[in-house]
Design a protein around this motif. Structure first.
Motif, PDB file in Angstrom:
ATOM      1  N   UNK A  70       0.826  -1.213   0.000  1.00 47.20           N
ATOM      2  CA  UNK A  70       0.000   0.000   0.000  1.00 47.20           C
ATOM      3  C   UNK A  70       0.859   1.261   0.000  1.00 47.20           C
ATOM      4  N   UNK A  71       1.991   1.228   0.692  1.00 52.04           N
ATOM      5  CA  UNK A  71       2.860   2.403   0.697  1.00 52.04           C
ATOM      6  C   UNK A  71       3.367   2.688  -0.715  1.00 52.04           C
ATOM      7  N   UNK A  72       3.627   1.652  -1.482  1.00 48.50           N
ATOM      8  CA  UNK A  72       4.053   1.847  -2.877  1.00 48.50           C
ATOM      9  C   UNK A  72       2.936   2.484  -3.698  1.00 48.50           C
ATOM     10  N   UNK A  73       1.699   2.145  -3.393  1.00 49.18           N
ATOM     11  CA  UNK A  73       0.560   2.702  -4.120  1.00 49.18           C
ATOM     12  C   UNK A  73       0.275   4.136  -3.681  1.00 49.18           C
ATOM     13  N   UNK A  74       0.269   4.371  -2.372  1.00 51.30           N
ATOM     14  CA  UNK A  74      -0.079   5.686  -1.831  1.00 51.30           C
ATOM     15  C   UNK A  74       1.090   6.667  -1.839  1.00 51.30           C
ATOM     16  N   UNK A  75       2.314   6.163  -1.936  1.00 51.74           N
ATOM     17  CA  UNK A  75       3.482   7.042  -1.897  1.00 51.74           C
ATOM     18  C   UNK A  75       3.866   7.459  -0.492  1.00 51.74           C
ATOM     19  N   UNK A  76       3.224   6.868   0.484  1.00 50.73           N
ATOM     20  CA  UNK A  76       3.481   7.134   1.905  1.00 50.73           C
ATOM     21  C   UNK A  76       2.758   6.044   2.687  1.00 50.73           C
ATOM     22  N   UNK A  77       3.034   5.914   3.969  1.00 52.57           N
ATOM     23  CA  UNK A  77       2.268   4.937   4.743  1.00 52.57           C
ATOM     24  C   UNK A  77       0.771   5.241   4.658  1.00 52.57           C
ATOM     25  N   UNK A  78      -0.015   4.180   4.535  1.00 55.26           N
ATOM     26  CA  UNK A  78      -1.460   4.353   4.401  1.00 55.26           C
ATOM     27  C   UNK A  78      -2.034   5.174   5.546  1.00 55.26           C
ATOM     28  N   UNK A  79      -1.585   4.926   6.764  1.00 51.22           N
ATOM     29  CA  UNK A  79      -2.119   5.654   7.921  1.00 51.22           C
ATOM     30  C   UNK A  79      -1.898   7.160   7.764  1.00 51.22           C
ATOM     31  N   UNK A  80      -0.750   7.538   7.215  1.00 51.22           N
ATOM     32  CA  UNK A  80      -0.453   8.955   6.989  1.00 51.22           C
ATOM     33  C   UNK A  80      -1.372   9.522   5.903  1.00 51.22           C
ATOM     34  N   UNK A  81      -1.527   8.784   4.804  1.00 53.46           N
ATOM     35  CA  UNK A  81      -2.396   9.229   3.713  1.00 53.46           C
ATOM     36  C   UNK A  81      -3.827   9.386   4.223  1.00 53.46           C
ATOM     37  N   UNK A  82      -4.276   8.405   4.990  1.00 51.67           N
ATOM     38  CA  UNK A  82      -5.641   8.425   5.523  1.00 51.67           C
ATOM     39  C   UNK A  82      -5.868   9.656   6.403  1.00 51.67           C
ATOM     40  N   UNK A  83      -4.901   9.948   7.273  1.00 52.39           N
ATOM     41  CA  UNK A  83      -5.016  11.122   8.148  1.00 52.39           C
ATOM     42  C   UNK A  83      -5.043  12.424   7.360  1.00 52.39           C
ATOM     43  N   UNK A  84      -4.248  12.499   6.301  1.00 47.30           N
ATOM     44  CA  UNK A  84      -4.137  13.739   5.527  1.00 47.30           C
ATOM     45  C   UNK A  84      -5.256  13.938   4.512  1.00 47.30           C
ATOM     46  N   UNK A  85      -5.704  12.846   3.876  1.00 44.60           N
ATOM     47  CA  UNK A  85      -6.549  13.008   2.689  1.00 44.60           C
ATOM     48  C   UNK A  85      -7.905  12.311   2.720  1.00 44.60           C
ATOM     49  N   UNK A  86      -8.061  11.297   3.542  1.00 42.67           N
ATOM     50  CA  UNK A  86      -9.319  10.552   3.503  1.00 42.67           C
ATOM     51  C   UNK A  86     -10.367  11.232   4.360  1.00 42.67           C
ATOM     52  N   UNK A  87     -11.487  11.508   3.753  1.00 41.52           N
ATOM     53  CA  UNK A  87     -12.616  12.118   4.451  1.00 41.52           C
ATOM     54  C   UNK A  87     -13.594  11.029   4.865  1.00 41.52           C
ATOM     55  N   UNK A  88     -14.378  11.279   5.894  1.00 42.70           N
ATOM     56  CA  UNK A  88     -15.412  10.297   6.243  1.00 42.70           C
ATOM     57  C   UNK A  88     -16.394  10.157   5.077  1.00 42.70           C
ATOM     58  N   UNK A  89     -16.842   8.944   4.844  1.00 43.91           N
ATOM     59  CA  UNK A  89     -17.822   8.711   3.779  1.00 43.91           C
ATOM     60  C   UNK A  89     -19.134   9.383   4.147  1.00 43.91           C
ATOM     61  N   UNK A  90     -19.744   9.996   3.164  1.00 42.25           N
ATOM     62  CA  UNK A  90     -21.041  10.630   3.390  1.00 42.25           C
ATOM     63  C   UNK A  90     -22.135   9.559   3.366  1.00 42.25           C
ATOM     64  N   UNK A  91     -23.282   9.929   3.855  1.00 42.56           N
ATOM     65  CA  UNK A  91     -24.423   9.006   3.825  1.00 42.56           C
ATOM     66  C   UNK A  91     -24.751   8.638   2.375  1.00 42.56           C
ATOM     67  N   UNK A  92     -24.677   9.623   1.489  1.00 38.01           N
ATOM     68  CA  UNK A  92     -24.944   9.385   0.064  1.00 38.01           C
ATOM     69  C   UNK A  92     -23.937   8.398  -0.535  1.00 38.01           C
ATOM     70  N   UNK A  93     -22.657   8.564  -0.194  1.00 39.32           N
ATOM     71  CA  UNK A  93     -21.628   7.642  -0.688  1.00 39.32           C
ATOM     72  C   UNK A  93     -21.878   6.228  -0.176  1.00 39.32           C
ATOM     73  N   UNK A  94     -22.214   6.105   1.089  1.00 42.27           N
ATOM     74  CA  UNK A  94     -22.455   4.787   1.663  1.00 42.27           C
ATOM     75  C   UNK A  94     -23.662   4.103   1.011  1.00 42.27           C
ATOM     76  N   UNK A  95     -24.705   4.868   0.734  1.00 41.74           N
ATOM     77  CA  UNK A  95     -25.877   4.305   0.056  1.00 41.74           C
ATOM     78  C   UNK A  95     -25.503   3.827  -1.343  1.00 41.74           C
TER      79      UNK A  95
END
Length: 103
Positions: A70-95
């Protein structure tokens, strides 16, 4: 005969590798595209790429930790990418995601 059919295995591998690197660069340049959006639209995400990367390594006898893949894919540790860029999924996205899964 098309140009593609005339490629030797090395050329084909080099082109495929370059294409994959370009895909990773494109995803890196578009961090606003969330993994859930990719899953809804394309039925794969960055994490899937990490799993495929790991599987391809293992098919070649190379042990690779999923987090390293995953680090090769994200260019950084996934946990770091998640903290910086991943937003919580919206209700619409989950549906939309659940509707896609249930097809």
């Amino acid at each position: 005969m098309s140009q593609l059919q005339e490629l030797d295995k090395t050329q084909q591998t080099e082109i495929e590798a370059a294409t994959f690197r370009r895909l990773l660069k494109h995803l890196d340049e578009n961090k606003d595209v969330q993994n859930i959006d990719l899953m809804i639209l394309a039925n794969f995400c960055r994490n899937c790429l990490g799993k495929w990367y790991k599987a391809a390594a293992e098919e070649r006898g190379i042990e690779l930790d999923y987090e390293d893949a995953r680090q090769r894919i994200y260019g950084m540790p996934y946990s770091e990418w998640k903290d910086k860029y991943q937003l919580p999924a919206t209700e619409e996205q989950m549906k939309a995601f659940e509707a896609k899964k249930n097809k």
